[in-house]
Design a protein around this motif. Structure first.
Motif, PDB file in Angstrom:
ATOM      1  N   ASP A 802      32.089 -37.130  17.252  1.00  0.00           N
ATOM      2  CA  ASP A 802      31.079 -36.897  16.310  1.00  0.00           C
ATOM      3  C   ASP A 802      31.151 -37.629  15.190  1.00  0.00           C
ATOM      4  O   ASP A 802      30.203 -37.966  14.557  1.00  0.00           O
ATOM      5  CB  ASP A 802      31.360 -35.424  15.640  1.00  0.00           C
ATOM      6  N   PHE A 803      32.272 -38.523  15.177  1.00  0.00           N
ATOM      7  CA  PHE A 803      31.787 -39.541  13.891  1.00  0.00           C
ATOM      8  C   PHE A 803      31.833 -40.919  14.583  1.00  0.00           C
ATOM      9  O   PHE A 803      31.842 -42.040  13.675  1.00  0.00           O
ATOM     10  CB  PHE A 803      33.567 -39.729  13.343  1.00  0.00           C
ATOM     11  N   HIS A 807      26.883 -41.582  18.758  1.00  0.00           N
ATOM     12  CA  HIS A 807      26.530 -40.195  18.518  1.00  0.00           C
ATOM     13  C   HIS A 807      25.548 -40.093  17.397  1.00  0.00           C
ATOM     14  O   HIS A 807      24.808 -39.352  17.374  1.00  0.00           O
ATOM     15  CB  HIS A 807      28.137 -39.454  18.509  1.00  0.00           C
ATOM     16  N   ILE A 808      26.251 -40.609  16.092  1.00  0.00           N
ATOM     17  CA  ILE A 808      25.266 -40.478  14.991  1.00  0.00           C
ATOM     18  C   ILE A 808      24.016 -40.940  15.099  1.00  0.00           C
ATOM     19  O   ILE A 808      22.942 -40.442  14.830  1.00  0.00           O
ATOM     20  CB  ILE A 808      25.915 -40.962  13.876  1.00  0.00           C
ATOM     21  N   HIS A 809      23.764 -42.296  15.733  1.00  0.00           N
ATOM     22  CA  HIS A 809      22.486 -42.817  15.753  1.00  0.00           C
ATOM     23  C   HIS A 809      21.737 -42.307  16.737  1.00  0.00           C
ATOM     24  O   HIS A 809      20.434 -42.387  16.871  1.00  0.00           O
ATOM     25  CB  HIS A 809      22.723 -44.408  15.983  1.00  0.00           C
ATOM     26  N   GLY A 810      22.396 -41.480  17.841  1.00  0.00           N
ATOM     27  CA  GLY A 810      21.786 -40.726  18.724  1.00  0.00           C
ATOM     28  C   GLY A 810      20.931 -39.353  18.239  1.00  0.00           C
ATOM     29  O   GLY A 810      19.908 -39.422  18.568  1.00  0.00           O
ATOM     30  N   LEU A 811      21.602 -39.118  17.288  1.00  0.00           N
ATOM     31  CA  LEU A 811      21.195 -37.703  16.802  1.00  0.00           C
ATOM     32  C   LEU A 811      20.037 -38.044  15.672  1.00  0.00           C
ATOM     33  O   LEU A 811      19.087 -37.394  15.215  1.00  0.00           O
ATOM     34  CB  LEU A 811      22.118 -36.960  15.854  1.00  0.00           C
ATOM     35  N   PHE A 812      20.314 -39.319  15.059  1.00  0.00           N
ATOM     36  CA  PHE A 812      19.347 -39.790  14.001  1.00  0.00           C
ATOM     37  C   PHE A 812      18.755 -41.092  14.186  1.00  0.00           C
ATOM     38  O   PHE A 812      19.305 -42.177  13.527  1.00  0.00           O
ATOM     39  CB  PHE A 812      19.915 -39.738  12.600  1.00  0.00           C
ATOM     40  N   PRO A 813      17.996 -41.354  15.017  1.00  0.00           N
ATOM     41  CA  PRO A 813      17.629 -42.622  15.573  1.00  0.00           C
ATOM     42  C   PRO A 813      16.970 -43.420  14.525  1.00  0.00           C
ATOM     43  O   PRO A 813      17.110 -44.810  14.333  1.00  0.00           O
ATOM     44  CB  PRO A 813      16.645 -42.449  16.662  1.00  0.00           C
ATOM     45  N   ASN A 814      16.379 -42.782  13.532  1.00  0.00           N
ATOM     46  CA  ASN A 814      15.847 -43.685  12.238  1.00  0.00           C
ATOM     47  C   ASN A 814      16.698 -43.867  11.130  1.00  0.00           C
ATOM     48  O   ASN A 814      16.164 -44.151   9.990  1.00  0.00           O
ATOM     49  CB  ASN A 814      14.661 -42.687  11.797  1.00  0.00           C
ATOM     50  N   LEU A 815      17.874 -43.637  11.209  1.00  0.00           N
ATOM     51  CA  LEU A 815      18.770 -43.662  10.194  1.00  0.00           C
ATOM     52  C   LEU A 815      19.072 -45.125   9.875  1.00  0.00           C
ATOM     53  O   LEU A 815      19.052 -45.991  10.638  1.00  0.00           O
ATOM     54  CB  LEU A 815      20.331 -43.224  10.793  1.00  0.00           C
ATOM     55  N   GLY A 816      19.229 -45.306   8.576  1.00  0.00           N
ATOM     56  CA  GLY A 816      19.412 -46.678   7.973  1.00  0.00           C
ATOM     57  C   GLY A 816      20.387 -47.497   8.831  1.00  0.00           C
ATOM     58  O   GLY A 816      21.444 -46.897   8.905  1.00  0.00           O
ATOM     59  N   LYS A 817      20.431 -48.719   8.629  1.00  0.00           N
ATOM     60  CA  LYS A 817      21.288 -49.748   9.230  1.00  0.00           C
ATOM     61  C   LYS A 817      22.687 -49.490   8.211  1.00  0.00           C
ATOM     62  O   LYS A 817      22.544 -49.125   7.091  1.00  0.00           O
ATOM     63  CB  LYS A 817      20.856 -50.919   9.259  1.00  0.00           C
ATOM     64  N   SER A 818      23.695 -49.604   8.991  1.00  0.00           N
ATOM     65  CA  SER A 818      24.977 -49.392   8.367  1.00  0.00           C
ATOM     66  C   SER A 818      25.559 -50.458   7.393  1.00  0.00           C
ATOM     67  O   SER A 818      26.548 -50.397   6.898  1.00  0.00           O
ATOM     68  CB  SER A 818      26.180 -49.500   9.685  1.00  0.00           C
ATOM     69  N   HIS A 819      24.637 -51.400   7.024  1.00  0.00           N
ATOM     70  CA  HIS A 819      25.097 -52.211   5.950  1.00  0.00           C
ATOM     71  C   HIS A 819      24.064 -52.473   4.949  1.00  0.00           C
ATOM     72  O   HIS A 819      22.970 -52.082   4.956  1.00  0.00           O
ATOM     73  CB  HIS A 819      25.365 -53.735   6.395  1.00  0.00           C
TER      74      HIS A 819
END
Length: 819
Positions: A802-803, A807-819
């Motif tokens: 789950d970390f 997995h996280i980007h699969g649940l939230f495809p529109n999540l902001g980029k990690s940087h």
């Protein structure tokens, strides 16, 4: 390992409550499903026979879950070596060798249930003393065995490679040059093919250095074949054959893996299969003690490879281990000290000439203590330039290696014959380069004041005759026609400013840099330390020769600093590499300069990409948890990444329900919830492990009525060691149980085996904070509980999966980029 099914962690993946085999399904707490991902939805084929995860959990786990998000590539999706080639998308899967395997997580949490309390209440001082003595005895054995294996590896390489080079040299002295090439290339090809065959067919996990796999294991990722006895066997003999075959690779990385395999073998806690179940060994049937032993083994491997005991401890601390404490420091230090003593004794034995060719016992030791450097401001500027060059070359090396490994994966996944064919091709290219390139080098007259015989005939040394007339030597042959250890000695040697032409060094650097890239990734045990040290020492000597008019430092010292800069640029290790190099060269005066060049090269290279071992961990799909959380995790809470329904058990549960849940899921842990009338309100009792449930069911301690018991009959029937973790892959499976219909309708009390104090977090805790907690404690399950009353007592379970970014980007495809 490719066909072996392993259990998975329970996580809150979507499921549907259904019935199977006529038994009612376990109760489940429903939550709204997460957003569906793009892509085709694949169902888990392993659920058909109960071997993998639940059949319905694959619904929202699309094949896009195998995508990783690469920070350096602008945050866009980028595939590791794992591509869309498996239906089993609900498992944590990774590449072991070239096989795609489901893997498990290790669990370092102490299970506090009634059996555990009884065990510690009844343990006497004698048993505690036995445990402490045995733990020290095991690390002593690890040190002794790793030292012996390291010595054996070096001795075998020196003799096998020595015979090959001696045969070739004799033929060249007779001017039978084509026959000499056939003999040289043929020996290399036979050795390489043998190494690739045993690796491809016996233990694919033995390919490569093994450091990324050991690093992942110590982070909590368990794949049985990584540390299996077959892997140990192939690692030892495959490494000997690969290095003897003239490949541009080292045996230092494989020695780390070898030490870890030895520690794992000793730390299995005995074997029921072979009736080796000495009572004392039962103390080590848990992941915590095995982790400590494997950490000691990895440190012992470095100590055996470099004769650097302190460097081995620091390597384990800086690069390998994810958890560290003072007691572990003492044990690793003791282990590496034992390695140093064993090696010293065996090398002294070889000085009598009883060890065959090159009878010094091998083991690189570059004594530069005869040169005491005094450096000025001009020299420091030159060192800074070396650090910048090392950082740039290191970042480029990692980038190219990433591309080459991805290309090799396409070949390797076609099967063992293709792995062997690729190895044979690389062997032929290496032989052609090492034999053909010296013909381009000029013959140099032997120096009048040479400290050793010139030209060198029939043994290792600086001055190789090759095709040159008497009284002359070939500088490039002095580097190519030696073992890698001897080539490094030649580059590090002091007082040899004019020994190597500039053109010789340029050709050798280009060849080693390219051959090192294409060699790593073939199906033989191969380390990166030696190629990196060779290439770094070569451009270090180039810089030292160019700056000779303005610098007083010896080119041999520049070679050492160049090796340090390239090591820092590729592996991104600082403290451990610094100490290893100082122990190698016995030159403490170089400490400030080595520190400076390492810091500069690491800083420069970090601006391009990650360290080489970190890249390989990602490419293999190993779910490695970093010490820090990614910034985007601060925008999520723990409840965002768990989803339902979640399978739970009552404190007193029907046997059929438990069997049904174990058959249709691969979950490793299940929450236990007491409900009225057993308790006044729904109450979270704790977490029960799959392995414990199987032991309890096999014992058939069932009841006809659903009543809570004191658990005394369980405590009388079982001991704490009955629930201890068995050796890898040897535990009970649900298929091993043969229960009657009457037994399936009975009840069993789960309270005595339930961990009543599992780690829990509230659902509103930030995911970043939960991730740091999860890694710091070495958990496999982290229970998420509701913030507000009046709801079911548990929201879901966080596991390693789950970390993970995918997995996280699969649940939230529109999540902001990690940087």
């Amino acid at each position: 390992m490719g066909g072996q099914r392993t259990r998975q962690d329970q996580r809150g993946n979507p499921t549907r409550a259904t019935k199977m085999d006529g038994h009612p399904s376990p109760r489940s707490h429903h939550q709204p499903p997460p957003p569906e991902r793009d892509g085709s939805f694949n169902y888990d084929i392993e659920s058909l026979d109960g071997g993998g995860g639940g059949a319905w959990r694959g619904r929202y786990e699309s094949s896009e879950a195998l995508l990783r998000y690469d920070d350096e590539a602008g945050g866009g999706p980028r595939q590791p070596l794992l591509r869309k080639r498996t239906m089993n998308t609900t498992s944590q899967i990774a590449i072991v060798g070239a096989n795609v395997c489901p893997i498990e997580s290790l669990d370092y949490e102490i299970v506090e249930n009634d059996l555990f309390k009884q065990d510690w209440r009844s343990r006497k001082k004698k048993q505690i003393f036995q445990y402490i003595v045995l733990k020290w005895a095991l690390v002593l054995l690890i040190g002794m065995l790793t030292g012996i294996v390291g010595f054996f590896n070096n001795l075998a390489v020196e003799n096998i490679a020595g015979l090959k080079l001696l045969l070739t040299s004799d033929l060249m002295l007779k001017q039978r040059y084509f026959t000499a090439f056939l003999a040289y290339g043929g020996c290399n090809l036979v050795l390489a093919t043998t190494a690739a065959a045993i690796c491809a067919y016996i233990a694919p996990a033995a390919a490569g250095s093994g450091i990324p796999e050991v690093k992942a294991y110590l982070n909590g990722v368990d794949a049985y074949s990584i540390l299996a006895p077959s892997t140990l066997f192939v690692k030892i003999f495959g490494s000997i054959l690969g290095v003897s075959a003239g490949f541009v690779l080292g045996k230092e990385g494989p020695m780390v893996h070898t030490g870890a395999c030895i520690a794992n073998l000793l730390g299995q806690g005995g074997s029921r299969k072979y009736h080796l179940t000495w009572n004392w060994l039962r103390y080590f049937k848990n992941d915590r003690d095995r982790r400590d032993l494997i950490t000691c083994g990895s440190a012992a491997g470095v100590a055996a490879a470099f004769r650097a005991p302190v460097g081995g401890v620091l390597f384990a601390l800086e690069e390998a281990a994810s958890w560290w404490r003072s007691a572990l420091l003492w044990r690793t230090f003791f282990t590496t000290a034992v390695v140093a003593v064993v090696l010293r004794g065996l090398i002294e034995f070889c000085r009598s000439g009883k060890c065959g060719l090159f009878g010094q016992g091998g083991l690189i030791m570059f004594d530069l203590s005869s040169t005491i450097p005094t450096y000025t401001a001009q020299d420091v500027v030159a060192i800074i330039v070396l650090g910048i060059i090392g950082g740039v070359f290191g970042g480029l090396f990692n980038f190219l290696l990433d591309r080459i490994l991805r290309a090799y994966s396409i070949i390797n996944e076609r099967g063992p014959p293709f792995k062997i064919l690729l190895t044979m091709i690389i062997s032929i290219i290496t032989s052609a380069c090492s034999y053909g390139l010296p013909w381009l080098a000029p013959c140099t007259p032997c120096p009048a004041d040479a400290a050793e015989e010139c030209p060198t005939i029939g043994r290792s040394g600086n001055f190789k005759n090759f095709q040159c007339p008497p009284g002359h030597y070939n500088g490039l042959a002095s580097l190519f026609f030696n073992t890698n250890d001897d080539a490094i000695r030649n580059l590090f040697s002091s007082g040899t400013e004019k020994e190597f032409h500039m053109s010789t060094l340029f050709v050798f650097f280009t060849a080693i840099y390219c051959l090192g890239l294409v060699t790593y990734g073939i199906a033989v045990p191969s380390g990166l330390f030696i190629p990196v040290i060779l290439a770094g020492a070569t451009y270090g000597r180039i810089v030292g020769t160019l700056l000779g008019p303005i610098s007083d430092l010896d080119p041999g010292l520049f070679a050492l600093l160049g090796a340090a800069s390239f090591l820092g640029g590729t592996m991104r290790m600082t403290v451990s590499v610094c100490v290893i190099l100082l122990e190698l060269t016995n030159d403490l005066h170089m400490l400030p300069l080595v520190m400076l060049v390492l810091l500069i090269s690491k800083t420069i290279a970090d601006s391009f990409n990650k360290g080489v071992y970190d890249q390989i961990v990602v490419m293999k799909g190993l779910p490695f948890m970093e010490a820090h959380a990614e910034p985007f995790m601060r925008n999520l809470v723990a409840g965002d990444v768990v989803s339902g329904p979640l399978i739970t058990f009552s404190g007193v549960e029907k046997v059929g329900n438990i069997v049904h849940a174990l058959r249709i899921t691969g979950h490793n842990g299940f929450p236990v919830v007491d409900e009225p009338p057993v308790s006044e309100a729904p109450e979270l009792v704790g977490l029960v492990l799959r392995s414990h449930l199987l032991v309890l069911l096999k014992g058939r301690s069932f009841m006809k009525e659903k009543v809570k018991t004191s658990g005394s009959f369980v405590l009388r029937r079982f001991g704490a060691f009955d629930f201890a973790k068995p050796g890898s892959g040897k535990g009970l499976k649900i298929e091993d149980l043969d229960l009657t219909d009457e037994e399936l309708d009975m009840y069993v009390d789960l309270h005595p085996i339930t961990n009543t104090s599992p780690y829990t977090v509230v659902e509103t805790m930030s995911l970043a904070k939960a991730a740091v907690l999860f890694r710091a404690l070495g958990l496999r399950h982290l229970l998420v509980v509701p913030k507000t009353p009046g709801r079911p007592p548990i929201v879901g379970i966080l596991t390693r999966h789950d970390f993970m970014h995918e997995h996280i980007h699969g649940l939230f495809p529109n999540l902001g980029k990690s940087h």
